[in-house]
Structures are given as structure tokens and as C-alpha cells.
Write a protein that holds these residues in place. Structure first.
Motif, PDB file in Angstrom:
ATOM      1  N   ILE A  87     119.702  28.050 105.626  1.00 47.73           N
ATOM      2  CA  ILE A  87     119.044  28.783 106.719  1.00 47.73           C
ATOM      3  C   ILE A  87     119.792  28.573 108.023  1.00 47.73           C
ATOM      4  CG2 ILE A  87     116.958  28.863 108.148  1.00 47.73           C
ATOM      5  CD1 ILE A  87     115.342  28.258 105.605  1.00 47.73           C
ATOM      6  N   ARG A  88     120.191  27.332 108.292  1.00 42.26           N
ATOM      7  CA  ARG A  88     120.915  27.031 109.528  1.00 42.26           C
ATOM      8  C   ARG A  88     122.292  27.687 109.564  1.00 42.26           C
ATOM      9  NH1 ARG A  88     119.218  20.596 109.939  1.00 42.26           N
ATOM     10  NH2 ARG A  88     117.220  20.947 110.999  1.00 42.26           N
ATOM     11  N   ASP A  89     122.835  27.997 108.374  1.00 49.53           N
ATOM     12  CA  ASP A  89     124.112  28.705 108.293  1.00 49.53           C
ATOM     13  C   ASP A  89     123.929  30.215 108.390  1.00 49.53           C
ATOM     14  OD1 ASP A  89     125.569  26.381 108.082  1.00 49.53           O
ATOM     15  OD2 ASP A  89     125.674  26.427 105.882  1.00 49.53           O
ATOM     16  N   GLY A  90     122.671  30.644 108.601  1.00 44.19           N
ATOM     17  CA  GLY A  90     122.392  32.065 108.744  1.00 44.19           C
ATOM     18  C   GLY A  90     122.297  32.822 107.437  1.00 44.19           C
ATOM     19  N   LYS A  91     122.066  32.105 106.341  1.00 46.41           N
ATOM     20  CA  LYS A  91     122.002  32.738 105.026  1.00 46.41           C
ATOM     21  C   LYS A  91     120.559  32.992 104.594  1.00 46.41           C
ATOM     22  CE  LYS A  91     126.217  30.359 103.490  1.00 46.41           C
ATOM     23  NZ  LYS A  91     126.769  29.367 102.519  1.00 46.41           N
ATOM     24  N   ALA A  92     120.377  34.044 103.803  1.00 51.02           N
ATOM     25  CA  ALA A  92     119.095  34.256 103.140  1.00 51.02           C
ATOM     26  C   ALA A  92     118.991  33.256 101.997  1.00 51.02           C
ATOM     27  CB  ALA A  92     119.005  35.679 102.601  1.00 51.02           C
ATOM     28  N   ILE A  93     117.787  32.796 101.699  1.00 47.44           N
ATOM     29  CA  ILE A  93     117.635  31.816 100.626  1.00 47.44           C
ATOM     30  C   ILE A  93     116.688  32.319  99.545  1.00 47.44           C
ATOM     31  CG2 ILE A  93     118.083  29.884 102.178  1.00 47.44           C
ATOM     32  CD1 ILE A  93     115.023  29.251 101.947  1.00 47.44           C
ATOM     33  N   ASP A  94     116.820  31.741  98.369  1.00 46.45           N
ATOM     34  CA  ASP A  94     115.935  31.997  97.231  1.00 46.45           C
ATOM     35  C   ASP A  94     115.550  30.623  96.683  1.00 46.45           C
ATOM     36  OD1 ASP A  94     114.711  32.535  94.822  1.00 46.45           O
ATOM     37  OD2 ASP A  94     116.374  33.696  93.980  1.00 46.45           O
ATOM     38  N   TYR A  95     114.378  30.134  97.102  1.00 54.79           N
ATOM     39  CA  TYR A  95     113.934  28.807  96.667  1.00 54.79           C
ATOM     40  C   TYR A  95     113.429  28.864  95.231  1.00 54.79           C
ATOM     41  CZ  TYR A  95     111.080  24.588  96.233  1.00 54.79           C
ATOM     42  OH  TYR A  95     110.530  23.410  95.799  1.00 54.79           O
ATOM     43  N   ASP A  96     114.096  28.141  94.350  1.00 55.71           N
ATOM     44  CA  ASP A  96     113.672  27.974  92.964  1.00 55.71           C
ATOM     45  C   ASP A  96     113.386  26.498  92.766  1.00 55.71           C
ATOM     46  OD1 ASP A  96     114.250  30.617  92.734  1.00 55.71           O
ATOM     47  OD2 ASP A  96     115.852  30.411  91.262  1.00 55.71           O
ATOM     48  N   GLY A  97     112.106  26.143  92.697  1.00 57.96           N
ATOM     49  CA  GLY A  97     111.734  24.745  92.708  1.00 57.96           C
ATOM     50  C   GLY A  97     111.393  24.154  91.367  1.00 57.96           C
ATOM     51  N   GLU A  98     110.513  23.171  91.382  1.00 58.24           N
ATOM     52  CA  GLU A  98     110.135  22.464  90.158  1.00 58.24           C
ATOM     53  C   GLU A  98     109.370  23.351  89.183  1.00 58.24           C
ATOM     54  OE1 GLU A  98     110.842  19.514  88.982  1.00 58.24           O
ATOM     55  OE2 GLU A  98     112.041  18.863  90.703  1.00 58.24           O
ATOM     56  N   SER A  99     108.676  24.365  89.689  1.00 63.48           N
ATOM     57  CA  SER A  99     107.929  25.259  88.792  1.00 63.48           C
ATOM     58  C   SER A  99     108.759  26.456  88.361  1.00 63.48           C
ATOM     59  CB  SER A  99     106.643  25.746  89.477  1.00 63.48           C
ATOM     60  OG  SER A  99     106.936  26.550  90.608  1.00 63.48           O
ATOM     61  N   GLY A 100     109.994  26.544  88.839  1.00 59.64           N
ATOM     62  CA  GLY A 100     110.861  27.653  88.481  1.00 59.64           C
ATOM     63  C   GLY A 100     110.940  28.683  89.591  1.00 59.64           C
ATOM     64  N   PRO A 101     111.511  29.867  89.330  1.00 59.89           N
ATOM     65  CA  PRO A 101     111.589  30.915  90.344  1.00 59.89           C
ATOM     66  C   PRO A 101     110.189  31.345  90.795  1.00 59.89           C
ATOM     67  CG  PRO A 101     112.990  31.415  88.462  1.00 59.89           C
ATOM     68  CD  PRO A 101     112.112  30.275  88.054  1.00 59.89           C
ATOM     69  N   VAL A 102     110.069  31.780  92.026  1.00 65.33           N
ATOM     70  CA  VAL A 102     108.773  32.206  92.571  1.00 65.33           C
ATOM     71  C   VAL A 102     108.809  33.697  92.890  1.00 65.33           C
ATOM     72  CG1 VAL A 102     107.095  31.869  94.422  1.00 65.33           C
ATOM     73  CG2 VAL A 102     108.301  29.899  93.457  1.00 65.33           C
ATOM     74  N   ARG A 103     109.586  34.073  93.893  1.00 60.39           N
ATOM     75  CA  ARG A 103     109.807  35.483  94.252  1.00 60.39           C
ATOM     76  C   ARG A 103     108.500  36.236  94.452  1.00 60.39           C
ATOM     77  NH1 ARG A 103     114.184  35.319  89.536  1.00 60.39           N
ATOM     78  NH2 ARG A 103     115.628  33.928  90.595  1.00 60.39           N
ATOM     79  N   PHE A 104     107.802  35.883  95.510  1.00 63.12           N
ATOM     80  CA  PHE A 104     106.541  36.536  95.822  1.00 63.12           C
ATOM     81  C   PHE A 104     106.710  38.045  95.952  1.00 63.12           C
ATOM     82  CE2 PHE A 104     105.515  32.357  98.022  1.00 63.12           C
ATOM     83  CZ  PHE A 104     104.573  31.961  97.083  1.00 63.12           C
ATOM     84  N   ASP A 105     105.691  38.785  95.512  1.00 62.01           N
ATOM     85  CA  ASP A 105     105.681  40.227  95.720  1.00 62.01           C
ATOM     86  C   ASP A 105     104.771  40.566  96.897  1.00 62.01           C
ATOM     87  OD1 ASP A 105     103.040  40.100  94.817  1.00 62.01           O
ATOM     88  OD2 ASP A 105     103.443  41.093  92.906  1.00 62.01           O
ATOM     89  N   ALA A 106     104.511  41.841  97.095  1.00 59.68           N
ATOM     90  CA  ALA A 106     103.741  42.294  98.247  1.00 59.68           C
ATOM     91  C   ALA A 106     102.295  41.821  98.210  1.00 59.68           C
ATOM     92  CB  ALA A 106     103.789  43.816  98.341  1.00 59.68           C
ATOM     93  N   ASN A 107     101.821  41.384  97.041  1.00 61.96           N
ATOM     94  CA  ASN A 107     100.460  40.859  96.916  1.00 61.96           C
ATOM     95  C   ASN A 107     100.390  39.344  97.068  1.00 61.96           C
ATOM     96  OD1 ASN A 107      99.247  43.392  96.364  1.00 61.96           O
ATOM     97  ND2 ASN A 107      99.885  43.254  94.228  1.00 61.96           N
ATOM     98  N   GLY A 108     101.547  38.708  97.268  1.00 65.49           N
ATOM     99  CA  GLY A 108     101.576  37.248  97.331  1.00 65.49           C
ATOM    100  C   GLY A 108     101.602  36.600  95.971  1.00 65.49           C
ATOM    101  N   ASP A 109     101.859  37.389  94.922  1.00 65.24           N
ATOM    102  CA  ASP A 109     101.926  36.879  93.552  1.00 65.24           C
ATOM    103  C   ASP A 109     103.371  36.533  93.191  1.00 65.24           C
ATOM    104  OD1 ASP A 109      99.222  37.151  92.879  1.00 65.24           O
ATOM    105  OD2 ASP A 109      99.489  39.236  92.287  1.00 65.24           O
ATOM    106  N   VAL A 110     103.538  35.540  92.315  1.00 63.98           N
ATOM    107  CA  VAL A 110     104.867  35.263  91.798  1.00 63.98           C
ATOM    108  C   VAL A 110     105.279  36.400  90.876  1.00 63.98           C
ATOM    109  CG1 VAL A 110     104.590  32.757  91.962  1.00 63.98           C
ATOM    110  CG2 VAL A 110     104.002  33.916  89.836  1.00 63.98           C
TER     111      VAL A 110
END
Length: 429
Positions: free
Chosen positions: A377-400
Motif C-alpha cells: 500500500i505504501r508503494d502505491g500498489k493495489a493489494i489482494d489480501y489472501d489470509g489464513e481462511s484463503g482468498p476473500v474478494r468481497f462482492d457488492a453485497n459484502g460476501d466472499v
């Protein structure tokens, strides 16, 4: 919904159907008419990011609080070790436990929370949403799975790191097809969980070329007729969708002459039955459990937080919820709830919608820790956080929009062992 519930010795998986209990009063309105997930937000935070917890597990489910609390403490500890929010420590607000979700939410509003993690029970989510969205506070549940919550009016302040119940439908069908099934019987327990998931399985099966599909419902303790109907359909595979009535239904399916190797259990029916069922009743049966098995490293970190921790249910989802809230604040350069809600989709790797113009351009950097994501983020990049539960990628409803499942196979002793994993593309229909 069943979840991982153990890590020392054989996993003891339990039916956690209470997490997707029927959501009441869906007509209730909350929040403003604007959608905080996509509407521009002006910085309005006070410089300190405060995260609260709603721990609503009581009685037999009280043990679930410990895993969520330990995961939240671990995440905040790591966030602060990486510099906190804008150089100031992130505060984890003192927690309370109880079934009065609205009261807990009001306490967190008074404590100036910016983001709240919880509740566990889907039926209690509306009470929390109604209070917190009016206060412009983001709510992220690590456990809510009721499909109805996708359309609950939250003003865009509600998200969840747990997949909706019906996300497993295409995975159940895939497990059947991979074993060579050409037709299917679906036996389901009456109620919103059984009816909604069975309809989704039926649709997925037909779309996948499994035909015919036989649907038969039953009331808990009265599965004999449904088991007989399933047997008479001569299916290649039987999907069982049940919670409270799961054990009785499995017994009736066995009595009807359907062998274990034809059975596929939805998450609500999964548990270690052992001698509670007749010998070999489930031999060869498969079952789905949402999520991924916690890594040894993650388990060790949680035990370092709470030496008495013996259960991992919702720990990964809680850990990721806290990290996502902090990363959203970092990306927005503001700790206010509206700014967090408006940036969560982006930092999760989802499509930001109308806020895309203010998001960093270029391919997202996949990262799995707050420290690494913050550096991007500090380098000005977009991020995709994939954590301990796996990919998330929320949609317009706030759902994974990405969900992972573990596949367990039962032995002759009616106990299940982890044998594989599957992924679903979306969490809700």
C-alpha cells in the motif's frame, strides 16, 4: 454449518447450525440510503483505529468465544508490531459476552469503535447491523452464513468472511460427479437451511448434467419415509442436508439399504459419529467442511495467545476480518468506519465498483500478512489480501466470492478423516 473444531488429536467436528439460524425481520431498514461500500467517503477518523468484538456464544457454544478472541488479539498484536495504524497502536476494545447483541453493539458505539468483528449467530446479525450501521461503523462477521444476509439493508456497512451456506451446492455436486454419479437424490431437513441448500444443489446438479434429481424433505426424527423415497429412486449418490436431524436421517438411510459410499453430507450433517451409528453405516461416505485446516504455524501462534485453547472454530475468519479492517483503514488513510467500509472490497481483492477510480491501478499484489500488505500500500500498489481462511474478494453485497472446503471421508468406525479439498467460485446465489 459445520466448522473446524479441534486440533489436538483427531478433530472433533460439530454441527454449528446455530450460525445460520433463520434471519428474522429482514424487512428492517438500517443505515443511510447511500451504500458505504461504494460511495466516496471524506476522512473523519480521530487517528486511532479501534476494533471491537461481539461475542454472542453462550451455553454449549460458549467455547467458540475463545478462538475468536485469541485470533483478534493475535491480529492486533501483529498489526501493532508492524507499526499500527499511521504509527499509532490499534486498540482492541474490551469485550463482553452475551446474547443481547444490540446491547453489545451500543456499548461499542459508545466506546468509539471504527470496526466491529462478529456476531457468530446469523439470527443475531440484524440487531448488530441496525445499531452499528446507523453509527457508520463497519461490521465484519467471521461466522454468519445465512443467505438472506446478502440482501439485508446495512447501508453498505456489513461484510462477512464466512461463505454463505449455499456456496457449497456446486461443490457437493462436484464430489458426486467425481465419484461417477449420473443421477442424484437430495434428502433434506425441513427449515430454511435445508430448503435453500437443497434447491441450490438441485439447480447445480441439473446444470452439471446430473438427471434426474430426486428431492425429498423430512422433519427431524421422521426421516424414514424420505430415506425410502431416496432408495426407490435408485440414485448413484445421495446428498444429505440436515442439522439436528442428521444422525436420525443417516440411520434411516442405512436401514433403507443405502450404503455409506453413496452418501455425501452437507456441512450441517458433519460430525464424528463413531458408535452413535450402526457399524459401517457411513463407511465410504464423504462430507464437506467449510474453510481450510489451520496451519501448524497458525495453531502455535494462537496457543501462544491462549494456552488453554482447544478449538479453532472461526479463528482464521476472525483473524482475516481484523487484518482486512486494518488494511482498509491503511489504504483509505483514515480510521473512520465509512472509510473502512468503502475500501474493504478493494483490499480484499474484490471489484471496488464505483470507487475503482480512486483505487491504485495495475494488477493487485497478493499478500497474506498485514506487514507485507501495508508495504505494498505504501508503494502505491493495489493489494489482494489472501489470509489464513484463503482468498476473500468481497462482492457488492459484502460476501466472499471465493470459498474453500475440506473433504472428509468416513471409515468403518463412522469417523471421518481429511482426504481432500475443493473450492467454490461464489458464496451466494
Amino acid at each position: 454449518m459445520a466448522r473446524r473444531t479441534g486440533f489436538r488429536g483427531p478433530a472433533v467436528w460439530g454441527a454449528a447450525g446455530w450460525c445460520a439460524a433463520a434471519v428474522l425481520a429482514l424487512g428492517a431498514c438500517s443505515g443511510s440510503g447511500d451504500n458505504a461500500r461504494t460511495a466516496p467517503a471524506e476522512a473523519s477518523g480521530d487517528g486511532t483505529l479501534r476494533i471491537g468484538l461481539i461475542l454472542d456464544n453462550t451455553g454449549p457454544q460458549a467455547f467458540l468465544n475463545a478462538a475468536q478472541l485469541a485470533a483478534a488479539k493475535l491480529a492486533v498484536q501483529e498489526i501493532n508490531a508492524a507499526g499500527g495504524h499511521k504509527g499509532r497502536p490499534v486498540e482492541l476494545l474490551p469485550e463482553t459476552t452475551g446474547g443481547d447483541t444490540a446491547a453489545q453493539a451500543r456499548e461499542l458505539v459508545n466506546a468509539k469503535a471504527d470496526a466491529v468483528i462478529g456476531p457468530t449467530d446469523s439470527s443475531r446479525a440484524p440487531a448488530a447491523i441496525d445499531v452499528l450501521s446507523k453509527a457508520r461503523i463497519t461490521l465484519i462477521s467471521p461466522a454468519n452464513t445465512a443467505p438472506e444476509l446478502s440482501s439485508y439493508q446495512s447501508g453498505g456497512y456489513y461484510f462477512r468472511t464466512a461463505a454463505s451456506d449455499i456456496a457449497q451446492a456446486p461443490v457437493l455436486v462436484k464430489v458426486a460427479k467425481d465419484a461417477g454419479a449420473r443421477n442424484l437424490a437430495v434428502v433434506y431437513e425441513d427449515g430454511s437451511y435445508g430448503e435453500e441448500l437443497s434447491a441450490a444443489v438441485s439447480a447445480a446438479a441439473k446444470a452439471g448434467g446430473l438427471d434426474p434429481v430426486t428431492l425429498t424433505g423430512f422433519k427431524a426424527g421422521e426421516a424414514g419415509q424420505s430415506a425410502a423415497a431416496a432408495r426407490d429412486a435408485a440414485p448413484d449418490a445421495v446428498v444429505l442436508i440436515a442439522r439436528d436431524g442428521a444422525q436420525g436421517a443417516i440411520a434411516e438411510l442405512a436401514n433403507a439399504g443405502l450404503p455409506g459410499n453413496k452418501l455425501i453430507l452437507g456441512d450441517g450433517a458433519f460430525r464424528q459419529y463413531g458408535s452413535a451409528l450402526g457399524s459401517k453405516a457411513l463407511e465410504g461416505a464423504r462430507a464437506l467442511v467449510p474453510g481450510v485446516f489451520p496451519s501448524a504455524h497458525f495453531q502455535a501462534e494462537l496457543v501462544a495467545i491462549d494456552e488453554g485453547l482447544k478449538d479453532m472454530t472461526f479463528a482464521a475468519e476472525t483473524y482475516d476480518a481484523v487484518n482486512l479492517a486494518a488494511l482498509a483503514a491503511a489504504a483509505a488513510e483514515d480510521d473512520a468506519g465509512a472509510s473502512i467500509a468503502g475500501t474493504l472490497i478493494s483490499v480484499s481483492g474484490g471489484t471496488p465498483g464505483s470507487r475503482a477510480s480512486v483505487s491504485p491501478s495495475g494488477p493487485a499484489t497478493v499478500c497474506s500478512t498485514y506487514k507485507d500488505c501495508l508495504a505494498a500500500i505504501r508503494d502505491g500498489k493495489a493489494i489482494d489480501y489472501d489470509g489464513e481462511s484463503g482468498p476473500v474478494r468481497f462482492d457488492a453485497n459484502g460476501d466472499v466470492t471465493a470459498a474453500k472446503y475440506m473433504v472428509f471421508t468416513y471409515g468403518a468406525d463412522n469417523k471421518a478423516k481429511l482426504t481432500g479439498s475443493e473450492a467454490a467460485g461464489r458464496s451466494a446465489g
